[in-house]
Design a protein around this motif. Structure first.
Motif, PDB file in Angstrom:
ATOM      1  N   LEU A   1       0.831  -1.208   0.000  1.00 53.69           N
ATOM      2  CA  LEU A   1       0.000   0.000   0.000  1.00 53.69           C
ATOM      3  C   LEU A   1       0.869   1.263   0.000  1.00 53.69           C
ATOM      4  CD1 LEU A   1      -2.674  -1.131   2.629  1.00 53.69           C
ATOM      5  CD2 LEU A   1      -3.063  -0.821   0.169  1.00 53.69           C
ATOM      6  N   TYR A   2       1.953   1.224   0.774  1.00 54.59           N
ATOM      7  CA  TYR A   2       2.889   2.359   0.845  1.00 54.59           C
ATOM      8  C   TYR A   2       3.489   2.649  -0.523  1.00 54.59           C
ATOM      9  CZ  TYR A   2       7.222   4.862   2.077  1.00 54.59           C
ATOM     10  OH  TYR A   2       8.262   5.761   2.134  1.00 54.59           O
ATOM     11  N   ARG A   3       3.897   1.599  -1.218  1.00 56.54           N
ATOM     12  CA  ARG A   3       4.493   1.758  -2.550  1.00 56.54           C
ATOM     13  C   ARG A   3       3.496   2.363  -3.532  1.00 56.54           C
ATOM     14  NH1 ARG A   3       4.531  -1.866  -7.008  1.00 56.54           N
ATOM     15  NH2 ARG A   3       6.231  -1.431  -8.462  1.00 56.54           N
ATOM     16  N   LYS A   4       2.235   1.922  -3.465  1.00 53.95           N
ATOM     17  CA  LYS A   4       1.214   2.472  -4.356  1.00 53.95           C
ATOM     18  C   LYS A   4       0.963   3.945  -4.050  1.00 53.95           C
ATOM     19  CE  LYS A   4      -2.501   0.152  -5.370  1.00 53.95           C
ATOM     20  NZ  LYS A   4      -2.402  -0.024  -6.818  1.00 53.95           N
ATOM     21  N   ALA A   5       0.901   4.288  -2.751  1.00 54.97           N
ATOM     22  CA  ALA A   5       0.639   5.675  -2.359  1.00 54.97           C
ATOM     23  C   ALA A   5       1.814   6.581  -2.697  1.00 54.97           C
ATOM     24  CB  ALA A   5       0.336   5.735  -0.859  1.00 54.97           C
ATOM     25  N   GLU A   6       3.033   6.046  -2.583  1.00 52.53           N
ATOM     26  CA  GLU A   6       4.231   6.837  -2.863  1.00 52.53           C
ATOM     27  C   GLU A   6       4.301   7.231  -4.332  1.00 52.53           C
ATOM     28  OE1 GLU A   6       8.884   6.461  -1.525  1.00 52.53           O
ATOM     29  OE2 GLU A   6       8.046   4.876  -2.785  1.00 52.53           O
ATOM     30  N   GLY A   7       3.966   6.279  -5.217  1.00 58.96           N
ATOM     31  CA  GLY A   7       3.886   6.577  -6.645  1.00 58.96           C
ATOM     32  C   GLY A   7       5.193   6.946  -7.307  1.00 58.96           C
ATOM     33  N   THR A   8       6.319   6.480  -6.762  1.00 60.28           N
ATOM     34  CA  THR A   8       7.615   6.825  -7.348  1.00 60.28           C
ATOM     35  C   THR A   8       8.092   5.790  -8.354  1.00 60.28           C
ATOM     36  OG1 THR A   8       8.802   5.704  -5.551  1.00 60.28           O
ATOM     37  CG2 THR A   8       8.305   8.058  -5.252  1.00 60.28           C
ATOM     38  N   GLY A   9       7.434   4.637  -8.396  1.00 62.76           N
ATOM     39  CA  GLY A   9       7.884   3.573  -9.291  1.00 62.76           C
ATOM     40  C   GLY A   9       8.973   2.701  -8.707  1.00 62.76           C
ATOM     41  N   ARG A  10       9.317   2.923  -7.427  1.00 68.47           N
ATOM     42  CA  ARG A  10      10.312   2.063  -6.783  1.00 68.47           C
ATOM     43  C   ARG A  10       9.794   0.635  -6.683  1.00 68.47           C
ATOM     44  NH1 ARG A  10      10.912   6.344  -2.725  1.00 68.47           N
ATOM     45  NH2 ARG A  10      12.883   7.432  -3.009  1.00 68.47           N
ATOM     46  N   SER A  11      10.704  -0.317  -6.727  1.00 66.93           N
ATOM     47  CA  SER A  11      10.314  -1.711  -6.517  1.00 66.93           C
ATOM     48  C   SER A  11       9.979  -1.925  -5.052  1.00 66.93           C
ATOM     49  CB  SER A  11      11.436  -2.652  -6.940  1.00 66.93           C
ATOM     50  OG  SER A  11      12.537  -2.542  -6.044  1.00 66.93           O
ATOM     51  N   LEU A  12       9.270  -3.016  -4.769  1.00 64.77           N
ATOM     52  CA  LEU A  12       8.914  -3.340  -3.393  1.00 64.77           C
ATOM     53  C   LEU A  12      10.174  -3.575  -2.555  1.00 64.77           C
ATOM     54  CD1 LEU A  12       6.027  -3.592  -2.257  1.00 64.77           C
ATOM     55  CD2 LEU A  12       6.318  -6.058  -2.315  1.00 64.77           C
ATOM     56  N   THR A  13      11.176  -4.198  -3.168  1.00 65.27           N
ATOM     57  CA  THR A  13      12.434  -4.445  -2.456  1.00 65.27           C
ATOM     58  C   THR A  13      13.126  -3.139  -2.096  1.00 65.27           C
ATOM     59  OG1 THR A  13      12.709  -6.542  -3.637  1.00 65.27           O
ATOM     60  CG2 THR A  13      14.666  -5.611  -2.594  1.00 65.27           C
ATOM     61  N   ASP A  14      13.134  -2.173  -3.016  1.00 67.57           N
ATOM     62  CA  ASP A  14      13.758  -0.876  -2.731  1.00 67.57           C
ATOM     63  C   ASP A  14      13.017  -0.144  -1.621  1.00 67.57           C
ATOM     64  OD1 ASP A  14      15.732  -1.264  -4.582  1.00 67.57           O
ATOM     65  OD2 ASP A  14      14.792  -0.089  -6.168  1.00 67.57           O
ATOM     66  N   CYS A  15      11.670  -0.233  -1.631  1.00 65.26           N
ATOM     67  CA  CYS A  15      10.890   0.393  -0.556  1.00 65.26           C
ATOM     68  C   CYS A  15      11.220  -0.245   0.786  1.00 65.26           C
ATOM     69  CB  CYS A  15       9.401   0.260  -0.853  1.00 65.26           C
ATOM     70  SG  CYS A  15       8.799   1.309  -2.194  1.00 65.26           S
ATOM     71  N   ALA A  16      11.364  -1.571   0.803  1.00 66.02           N
ATOM     72  CA  ALA A  16      11.696  -2.270   2.046  1.00 66.02           C
ATOM     73  C   ALA A  16      13.079  -1.850   2.546  1.00 66.02           C
ATOM     74  CB  ALA A  16      11.647  -3.775   1.826  1.00 66.02           C
ATOM     75  N   ARG A  17      14.033  -1.738   1.641  1.00 62.02           N
ATOM     76  CA  ARG A  17      15.391  -1.336   2.034  1.00 62.02           C
ATOM     77  C   ARG A  17      15.414   0.097   2.546  1.00 62.02           C
ATOM     78  NH1 ARG A  17      18.293  -3.949  -3.325  1.00 62.02           N
ATOM     79  NH2 ARG A  17      18.427  -6.108  -2.548  1.00 62.02           N
ATOM     80  N   LEU A  18      14.628   0.964   1.916  1.00 60.15           N
ATOM     81  CA  LEU A  18      14.576   2.356   2.333  1.00 60.15           C
ATOM     82  C   LEU A  18      13.988   2.480   3.734  1.00 60.15           C
ATOM     83  CD1 LEU A  18      15.266   5.153   1.175  1.00 60.15           C
ATOM     84  CD2 LEU A  18      12.900   5.320   0.381  1.00 60.15           C
ATOM     85  N   LEU A  19      12.934   1.729   4.001  1.00 57.16           N
ATOM     86  CA  LEU A  19      12.332   1.759   5.330  1.00 57.16           C
ATOM     87  C   LEU A  19      13.258   1.145   6.373  1.00 57.16           C
ATOM     88  CD1 LEU A  19       8.698   1.034   4.276  1.00 57.16           C
ATOM     89  CD2 LEU A  19       9.291   2.695   6.030  1.00 57.16           C
ATOM     90  N   ALA A  20      14.023   0.126   5.976  1.00 55.94           N
ATOM     91  CA  ALA A  20      14.943  -0.507   6.913  1.00 55.94           C
ATOM     92  C   ALA A  20      16.042   0.449   7.350  1.00 55.94           C
ATOM     93  CB  ALA A  20      15.551  -1.757   6.280  1.00 55.94           C
ATOM     94  N   SER A  21      16.513   1.282   6.436  1.00 53.89           N
ATOM     95  CA  SER A  21      17.647   2.162   6.736  1.00 53.89           C
ATOM     96  C   SER A  21      17.234   3.566   7.166  1.00 53.89           C
ATOM     97  CB  SER A  21      18.564   2.265   5.511  1.00 53.89           C
ATOM     98  OG  SER A  21      17.852   2.812   4.410  1.00 53.89           O
ATOM     99  N   ALA A  22      16.011   3.982   6.810  1.00 57.44           N
ATOM    100  CA  ALA A  22      15.607   5.364   7.095  1.00 57.44           C
ATOM    101  C   ALA A  22      14.143   5.422   7.502  1.00 57.44           C
ATOM    102  CB  ALA A  22      15.857   6.240   5.867  1.00 57.44           C
ATOM    103  N   ALA A  23      13.743   4.568   8.436  1.00 58.31           N
ATOM    104  CA  ALA A  23      12.335   4.473   8.821  1.00 58.31           C
ATOM    105  C   ALA A  23      11.813   5.780   9.402  1.00 58.31           C
ATOM    106  CB  ALA A  23      12.142   3.328   9.819  1.00 58.31           C
ATOM    107  N   PHE A  24      12.651   6.503  10.160  1.00 54.62           N
ATOM    108  CA  PHE A  24      12.179   7.712  10.832  1.00 54.62           C
ATOM    109  C   PHE A  24      12.676   8.996  10.168  1.00 54.62           C
ATOM    110  CE2 PHE A  24      11.435   4.706  14.406  1.00 54.62           C
ATOM    111  CZ  PHE A  24      10.090   4.986  14.573  1.00 54.62           C
ATOM    112  N   GLN A  25      13.027   8.915   8.915  1.00 54.65           N
ATOM    113  CA  GLN A  25      13.300  10.132   8.145  1.00 54.65           C
ATOM    114  C   GLN A  25      11.989  10.712   7.641  1.00 54.65           C
ATOM    115  OE1 GLN A  25      16.103   9.581   4.994  1.00 54.65           O
ATOM    116  NE2 GLN A  25      17.864   9.486   6.354  1.00 54.65           N
ATOM    117  N   ARG A  26      11.986  12.049   7.446  1.00 63.42           N
ATOM    118  CA  ARG A  26      10.811  12.731   6.900  1.00 63.42           C
ATOM    119  C   ARG A  26      11.139  13.172   5.477  1.00 63.42           C
ATOM    120  NH1 ARG A  26      10.675  14.961  12.353  1.00 63.42           N
ATOM    121  NH2 ARG A  26       8.804  14.197  13.408  1.00 63.42           N
TER     122      ARG A  26
END
Length: 386
Positions: free
Chosen positions: A335-360
């Motif tokens: 759902l996050y990937r769909k709302a973000e709309g950047t075209g990132r892969s699901l794996t890239d979204c997971a990696r981004l959240l793993a390394s920068a979960a509390f970034q704004r």
């Protein structure tokens, strides 16, 4: 102006009102003593996204972001309190939450896809050793649990999940699943039950599966394979030979079936498929069954990117809680990937959240854009002075 962190955006996929209604329904906060279900859920979800290997690591990592807890509606956690909650707080809450979230994802897919394609399979979760043997040893060759799932192949999102002991057959769980009219179900020989196939047919849904070598079938007539690719060896209409296959069972499936035989270059024997779909071409039927491999890749992704192999507790309740929250994490990520709309892969979204979960990210982008504007204005001013 306050903007959400990435983890905050992820958690927006769970409406707080819906969560609290489920908590009230299951009376899950009855003995919370200040550590509520929402606190447990937020912490365990964070552990899933960051790949925490232990309760100590999860405690240190989550509490290091205490400044963000207020906006998440949660608080700092102690690992002993979290361990008690995982062991004692009934997993039924997270099972219900998972099913509601899967239904929401299913609704989103149905609004975008007309021909729903469902892939059915299960994956084992081996559990052996101190703490697990007390409840997971069930006489099966792989002691532990089994996760049963339906994956919608067009959008690559699960729409059903169930957890059973590993000695429960796939078809036993499938009989509890809702059949959707007009959809196509693809599954392997683990779902070999003629009466269940009959139910799918009666619900006006379609299925594609493999035939067993000893299936007793009578040929009704041969269908033309003219114009088909070379790997299609035959296309036939067939019926089951026996009404009573044995053991006191009665085969309710009396309608005609379609048998498509497909050549496989890497096997000595051809692939024999059975379906109740007489509209698609033989090549399309073969291609549908080939898509079943997607659910194998889905299970592989789940085990590589989320925590369903190593557990933060050894009780049955703790293990099931972690598995359901892992599935919830996947759907929230989808759902996050769909709302973000950047075209990132699901794996890239997971990696981004793993390394920068509390970034704004929105705040950071605003700061970067303002600095770029200031730099351009400064360069323009210098140019005018020259």
């Amino acid at each position: 102006m306050y903007t959400n962190t990435r983890f905050g955006e992820l958690m927006k996929g769970i409406p707080r009102g819906m969560f609290e209604r489920l908590v009230k329904k299951h009376q899950a906060d009855k003995y919370s003593k200040g550590f509520r279900c929402w606190d447990q859920f937020a912490t365990m979800l964070y552990g899933q996204m960051t790949g925490s290997q232990s309760l100590r690591e999860l405690e240190l990592s989550f509490n290091s972001h205490e400044g963000h807890h207020y906006h998440l509606g949660t608080r700092a956690v102690r690992r002993s309190t979290l361990a008690d909650a995982n062991n004692k707080r009934d997993v039924a809450l997270y099972e219900s939450l998972c099913q509601q979230l899967l239904q929401r994802a299913r609704g989103q897919v149905k609004s975008q896809v007309t021909n729903m394609l469902y892939l059915l399979d299960s994956t084992p979760v081996p559990l052996k050793g101190l703490g697990y043997d007390d409840w997971a040893a069930n006489g099966h060759r792989t002691p532990g649990l089994k996760v049963h799932m339906i994956l919608e192949a067009n959008q690559y999102v699960p729409t059903y999940a169930g957890i059973t002991p590993s000695n429960i057959n796939d078809i036993d769980d499938a009989r509890q699943m809702e059949i959707e009219s007009g959809a196509t179900y693809v599954f392997d020989k683990g779902y070999y039950d003629y009466n269940w196939w009959h139910r799918i047919n009666e619900e006006e849904a379609l299925f594609v599966t493999r035939a067993k070598h000893n299936a007793a079938l009578n040929l009704v007539n041969s269908l033309s394979i003219e114009g088909c690719a070379d790997h299609i060896l035959s296309d036939e209409a067939v019926r089951f030979k026996y009404r009573r296959p044995g053991g006191g069972r009665i085969n309710q499936y009396r309608a005609a079936l379609r048998r498509v035989i497909v050549h496989r270059e890497d096997h000595d024997t051809p692939l024999v498929l059975l379906t109740n779909d007489f509209v698609r071409t033989a090549e399309e039927i073969a291609a549908l069954y080939k898509q079943r491999w997607q659910i194998e890749l889905f299970f592989k992704w789940l085990k590589q990117n989320l925590k369903i192999k190593r557990f933060l507790g050894r009780s049955e309740n703790a293990v099931k809680t972690q598995i359901y929250i892992a599935i919830i994490a996947y759907v929230l990520l989808w759902l996050y990937r769909k709302a973000e709309g950047t075209g990132r892969s699901l794996t890239d979204c997971a990696r981004l959240l793993a390394s920068a979960a509390f970034q704004r990210p929105r705040s950071e982008y605003s700061i970067w854009k303002r600095r770029q504007q200031q730099r351009e204005e400064l360069l323009a001013l210098q140019g005018n002075l020259i």
